[in-house]
Design a protein around this motif. Structure first.
Motif, PDB file in Angstrom:
ATOM      1  N   TYR A   4      26.711  12.289   5.737  1.00  0.00           N
ATOM      2  CA  TYR A   4      26.874  11.531   4.507  1.00  0.00           C
ATOM      3  C   TYR A   4      28.361  11.245   4.317  1.00  0.00           C
ATOM      4  CZ  TYR A   4      22.044  12.560   3.205  1.00  0.00           C
ATOM      5  OH  TYR A   4      20.670  12.638   3.178  1.00  0.00           O
ATOM      6  N   HIS A   5      28.690   9.980   4.209  1.00  0.00           N
ATOM      7  CA  HIS A   5      30.075   9.579   3.960  1.00  0.00           C
ATOM      8  C   HIS A   5      30.151   8.958   2.567  1.00  0.00           C
ATOM      9  CE1 HIS A   5      34.165   8.162   4.700  1.00  0.00           C
ATOM     10  NE2 HIS A   5      33.790   7.009   4.153  1.00  0.00           N
ATOM     11  N   LEU A   6      30.973   9.554   1.694  1.00  0.00           N
ATOM     12  CA  LEU A   6      31.071   9.111   0.296  1.00  0.00           C
ATOM     13  C   LEU A   6      32.370   8.342   0.094  1.00  0.00           C
ATOM     14  CD1 LEU A   6      28.983  11.500   0.298  1.00  0.00           C
ATOM     15  CD2 LEU A   6      29.661  11.910  -2.067  1.00  0.00           C
ATOM     16  N   ALA A  16      30.896  15.806  -7.375  1.00  0.00           N
ATOM     17  CA  ALA A  16      29.771  16.705  -7.670  1.00  0.00           C
ATOM     18  C   ALA A  16      28.621  16.475  -6.686  1.00  0.00           C
ATOM     19  CB  ALA A  16      29.298  16.488  -9.106  1.00  0.00           C
ATOM     20  N   LEU A  17      28.339  15.206  -6.385  1.00  0.00           N
ATOM     21  CA  LEU A  17      27.264  14.879  -5.441  1.00  0.00           C
ATOM     22  C   LEU A  17      27.572  15.426  -4.045  1.00  0.00           C
ATOM     23  CD1 LEU A  17      24.624  13.450  -4.743  1.00  0.00           C
ATOM     24  CD2 LEU A  17      25.922  11.315  -4.491  1.00  0.00           C
ATOM     25  N   GLN A  29      31.304  14.194   4.298  1.00  0.00           N
ATOM     26  CA  GLN A  29      32.724  13.843   4.299  1.00  0.00           C
ATOM     27  C   GLN A  29      32.905  12.705   3.296  1.00  0.00           C
ATOM     28  OE1 GLN A  29      33.182  12.375   8.416  1.00  0.00           O
ATOM     29  NE2 GLN A  29      33.368  10.308   7.540  1.00  0.00           N
ATOM     30  N   GLY A  30      34.151  12.341   3.041  1.00  0.00           N
ATOM     31  CA  GLY A  30      34.384  11.234   2.128  1.00  0.00           C
ATOM     32  C   GLY A  30      35.777  10.671   2.261  1.00  0.00           C
ATOM     33  N   SER A  31      36.010   9.568   1.588  1.00  0.00           N
ATOM     34  CA  SER A  31      37.323   8.915   1.628  1.00  0.00           C
ATOM     35  C   SER A  31      37.757   8.559   0.219  1.00  0.00           C
ATOM     36  CB  SER A  31      37.264   7.652   2.497  1.00  0.00           C
ATOM     37  OG  SER A  31      36.222   6.786   2.050  1.00  0.00           O
ATOM     38  N   ASP A  32      39.081   8.457   0.047  1.00  0.00           N
ATOM     39  CA  ASP A  32      39.599   8.082  -1.274  1.00  0.00           C
ATOM     40  C   ASP A  32      41.094   7.796  -1.155  1.00  0.00           C
ATOM     41  OD1 ASP A  32      39.749   7.695  -4.118  1.00  0.00           O
ATOM     42  OD2 ASP A  32      38.087   9.099  -4.332  1.00  0.00           O
ATOM     43  N   ALA A  66      28.505   4.758  -1.916  1.00  0.00           N
ATOM     44  CA  ALA A  66      29.733   4.171  -2.469  1.00  0.00           C
ATOM     45  C   ALA A  66      29.816   4.420  -3.973  1.00  0.00           C
ATOM     46  CB  ALA A  66      29.782   2.674  -2.184  1.00  0.00           C
ATOM     47  N   GLY A  67      30.992   4.852  -4.419  1.00  0.00           N
ATOM     48  CA  GLY A  67      31.235   5.015  -5.849  1.00  0.00           C
ATOM     49  C   GLY A  67      31.256   3.669  -6.546  1.00  0.00           C
ATOM     50  N   ASN A  68      30.907   3.671  -7.826  1.00  0.00           N
ATOM     51  CA  ASN A  68      30.779   2.411  -8.567  1.00  0.00           C
ATOM     52  C   ASN A  68      32.113   1.751  -8.887  1.00  0.00           C
ATOM     53  OD1 ASN A  68      27.950   2.525  -8.624  1.00  0.00           O
ATOM     54  ND2 ASN A  68      28.022   4.019 -10.298  1.00  0.00           N
ATOM     55  N   ALA A  69      33.225   2.456  -8.635  1.00  0.00           N
ATOM     56  CA  ALA A  69      34.540   1.866  -8.904  1.00  0.00           C
ATOM     57  C   ALA A  69      34.957   0.884  -7.814  1.00  0.00           C
ATOM     58  CB  ALA A  69      35.586   2.971  -9.023  1.00  0.00           C
ATOM     59  N   PHE A  70      34.180   0.833  -6.717  1.00  0.00           N
ATOM     60  CA  PHE A  70      34.587   0.026  -5.568  1.00  0.00           C
ATOM     61  C   PHE A  70      33.665  -1.173  -5.401  1.00  0.00           C
ATOM     62  CE2 PHE A  70      35.898   4.367  -5.031  1.00  0.00           C
ATOM     63  CZ  PHE A  70      37.250   4.225  -4.744  1.00  0.00           C
ATOM     64  N   SER A  71      34.272  -2.356  -5.279  1.00  0.00           N
ATOM     65  CA  SER A  71      33.494  -3.594  -5.172  1.00  0.00           C
ATOM     66  C   SER A  71      32.987  -3.790  -3.749  1.00  0.00           C
ATOM     67  CB  SER A  71      34.348  -4.794  -5.600  1.00  0.00           C
ATOM     68  OG  SER A  71      35.442  -4.949  -4.711  1.00  0.00           O
ATOM     69  N   ASP A  72      32.076  -4.725  -3.597  1.00  0.00           N
ATOM     70  CA  ASP A  72      31.441  -4.967  -2.294  1.00  0.00           C
ATOM     71  C   ASP A  72      32.414  -5.459  -1.227  1.00  0.00           C
ATOM     72  OD1 ASP A  72      28.988  -4.157  -3.223  1.00  0.00           O
ATOM     73  OD2 ASP A  72      28.219  -6.186  -3.587  1.00  0.00           O
ATOM     74  N   ASP A  73      33.599  -5.905  -1.639  1.00  0.00           N
ATOM     75  CA  ASP A  73      34.545  -6.383  -0.631  1.00  0.00           C
ATOM     76  C   ASP A  73      35.474  -5.272  -0.123  1.00  0.00           C
ATOM     77  OD1 ASP A  73      36.158  -6.070  -2.824  1.00  0.00           O
ATOM     78  OD2 ASP A  73      36.788  -8.175  -2.963  1.00  0.00           O
ATOM     79  N   HIS A  74      35.228  -4.010  -0.556  1.00  0.00           N
ATOM     80  CA  HIS A  74      36.012  -2.886  -0.047  1.00  0.00           C
ATOM     81  C   HIS A  74      35.808  -2.783   1.475  1.00  0.00           C
ATOM     82  CE1 HIS A  74      37.154   1.313   0.781  1.00  0.00           C
ATOM     83  NE2 HIS A  74      37.931   1.187  -0.270  1.00  0.00           N
ATOM     84  N   GLU A  75      36.881  -2.473   2.202  1.00  0.00           N
ATOM     85  CA  GLU A  75      36.822  -2.502   3.667  1.00  0.00           C
ATOM     86  C   GLU A  75      35.745  -1.576   4.236  1.00  0.00           C
ATOM     87  OE1 GLU A  75      40.266  -0.794   5.687  1.00  0.00           O
ATOM     88  OE2 GLU A  75      40.903   0.145   3.801  1.00  0.00           O
ATOM     89  N   GLU A  76      35.561  -0.392   3.653  1.00  0.00           N
ATOM     90  CA  GLU A  76      34.562   0.537   4.205  1.00  0.00           C
ATOM     91  C   GLU A  76      33.139   0.077   3.897  1.00  0.00           C
ATOM     92  OE1 GLU A  76      35.188   4.654   3.430  1.00  0.00           O
ATOM     93  OE2 GLU A  76      37.181   4.697   4.342  1.00  0.00           O
ATOM     94  N   ILE A  77      32.946  -0.518   2.726  1.00  0.00           N
ATOM     95  CA  ILE A  77      31.615  -1.051   2.377  1.00  0.00           C
ATOM     96  C   ILE A  77      31.273  -2.224   3.295  1.00  0.00           C
ATOM     97  CG2 ILE A  77      30.255  -2.190   0.564  1.00  0.00           C
ATOM     98  CD1 ILE A  77      31.812  -0.548  -1.494  1.00  0.00           C
TER      99      ILE A  77
END
Length: 437
Positions: A4-6, A16-17, A29-32, A66-77
């Motif tokens: 799972y990549h968050l 929390a998730l 794992q995750g990115s930020d 994907a967190g809701n703060a990130f739009s669909d044009d984010h590079e990872e999305i």
């Protein structure tokens, strides 16, 4: 085993998730962004990798959340969609996760996080549970009997959930960048009520919640005599607040919570009602008394005679409740409110209400508005709020030593932005030592 990549793992819900998935035996794992957030500590303790944003983080066999703060044009999305990864938005994944358990969603305009934390604490004393709290705290258990989670109304994201139970604390106008009026907020909660499968626990003292219609039983709690669960004979003690609970006008038991203020009593009543509905004995529910609180909700430390409190309050109603709590807990101390407004939209919408709510403090300091990069600031500045408050001062982050003059006082730092940087900048006594050199 899938990984799972968050995307945006430092967000309070996302952090929390990640912890729930990790505790349940999943690879996470995750990115930020590199900026430090208080939510990181729990992730680091579990050795959950936090990576900088890059398309290299995304692999074809990963499940991406994907967190809701990130739009669909984010590079990872964009990369996740290019590779055809299994992809969820945060609230959609949470909705799927909740279906695996006896789920309890805690929602409302105010009090969600504190109530979620309180219910998770009580149930955790009696059952294996999983929980997701909006202060970045999450816990998973493979044998969970309950899943307790915070359900946010913003952008109607909570309509992704179909919980067994819902606790509804109140309905108020907030998030003016999305909701158009309190009636618009009500319509969202009514839609949420239609999605609940077994029962709703709602505050009967709230005029809007009284109007909620549902296909499942609605149990009301509050101070009013018409409520199914009613608090009476309230006493403030050195250990918190004690009160008697009457169930449909019949005495049930006496409970104690280690907090002060009517809003905390209401939160506790909702937990008592839910647990009673589920058949828990009163002795187990009384574990309310050992609740240690949630992050950034009236978090206290003592320095000399000063009590320094960090609180998330960012709406006029929350500010009033937080000041009330401070006055009841420390009746002999002066209350110094230090407030950082959160978003230009909210500040503009509630300008006079903010001024009125802060008036309950003995001294008032303001910090510059914490605005989103995506917001239109218009011509609004913090001076517009300062003009509405008598004897109100601005707090300069480079001169926080002005707060040292309030010796026997409560310093109440409030805000949903980065108010913590003012707390960190305030080092009582350091200024004197520099002068004395």
């Amino acid at each position: 085993m899938t990984t799972y990549h968050l995307i945006g793992i430092k967000g309070t819900g996302m952090s929390a998730l990640a912890q729930i998935l990790f505790d349940s035996g999943e690879k996470v794992q995750g990115s930020d962004v590199e900026k430090h957030f208080f939510t990181e500590e729990a992730l680091l303790e579990k050795n959950i990798p936090i990576l900088p944003f890059t398309t290299d983080n995304i692999k074809k066999n990963y499940t991406i959340i994907a967190g809701n703060a990130f739009s669909d044009d984010h590079e990872e999305i964009q990369e996740a969609k290019r590779l055809g990864c299994t992809f969820y938005r945060y609230h959609d994944f949470l909705g799927e996760l909740a279906k695996q358990y006896r789920s309890i969603a805690i929602t409302g305009s105010h009090g969600k996080t504190s109530t979620t934390g309180l219910l998770a604490h009580v149930l955790n004393e009696a059952f294996p549970i999983s929980h997701l709290i909006g202060d970045g705290t999450g816990k998973g258990h493979v044998d969970s009997e309950y899943f307790v989670f915070e359900a946010c109304e913003y952008r109607r994201h909570f309509l992704s959930y179909e919980p067994d139970y819902a606790i509804m604390t109140n309905i108020d106008f907030d998030h003016p960048d999305y909701f158009t009026s309190v009636d618009d907020v009500f319509s969202a909660f009514q839609a949420m009520a239609d999605r609940v499968r077994k029962g709703i626990i709602a505050c009967g003292d709230d005029e809007y919640l009284q109007r909620i219609t549902a296909k499942v039983p609605v149990v009301y709690y509050g101070f009013g005599s018409g409520n199914d669960f009613q608090a009476q004979n309230i006493q403030n003690t050195k250990n918190g607040t004690s009160f008697d609970v009457f169930v449909r006008n019949t005495f049930y038991d006496t409970f104690t919570i280690p907090m002060y203020g009517d809003h905390h009593i209401l939160n506790a009543l909702s937990v008592i009602a839910l647990c009673h509905y589920e058949g828990m004995p009163a002795e187990d529910i009384k574990k309310l008394s050992s609740f240690s609180g949630v992050k950034r909700r009236f978090s206290e430390k003592t320095v000399g005679k000063q009590i320094i409190i960090d609180d998330y309050a960012h709406h006029p109603r929350e500010i009033m409740a937080t000041i009330e709590s401070a006055k009841k807990k420390y009746p002999t101390k002066r209350i110094v409110a230090i407030f950082q407004p959160h978003t230009f939209t909210r500040t503009k919408t509630f300008l006079q209400e903010f001024a009125d709510s802060l008036a309950g403090a003995d001294e008032i300091y303001l910090c510059d508005i914490f605005g989103s990069a995506r917001e239109e600031t218009g011509k609004l500045t913090i001076a517009d709020l300062q003009a509405l408050i008598d004897d109100c001062k601005m707090l300069d982050i480079n001169h926080t030593e002005v707060l040292e003059q309030y010796e026997d006082s409560v310093l109440l730092f409030m805000g949903a932005g980065d108010i913590q940087k003012f707390i960190e900048a305030y080092k009582p006594g350091v200024h004197d030592k520099i002068i004395n050199k």
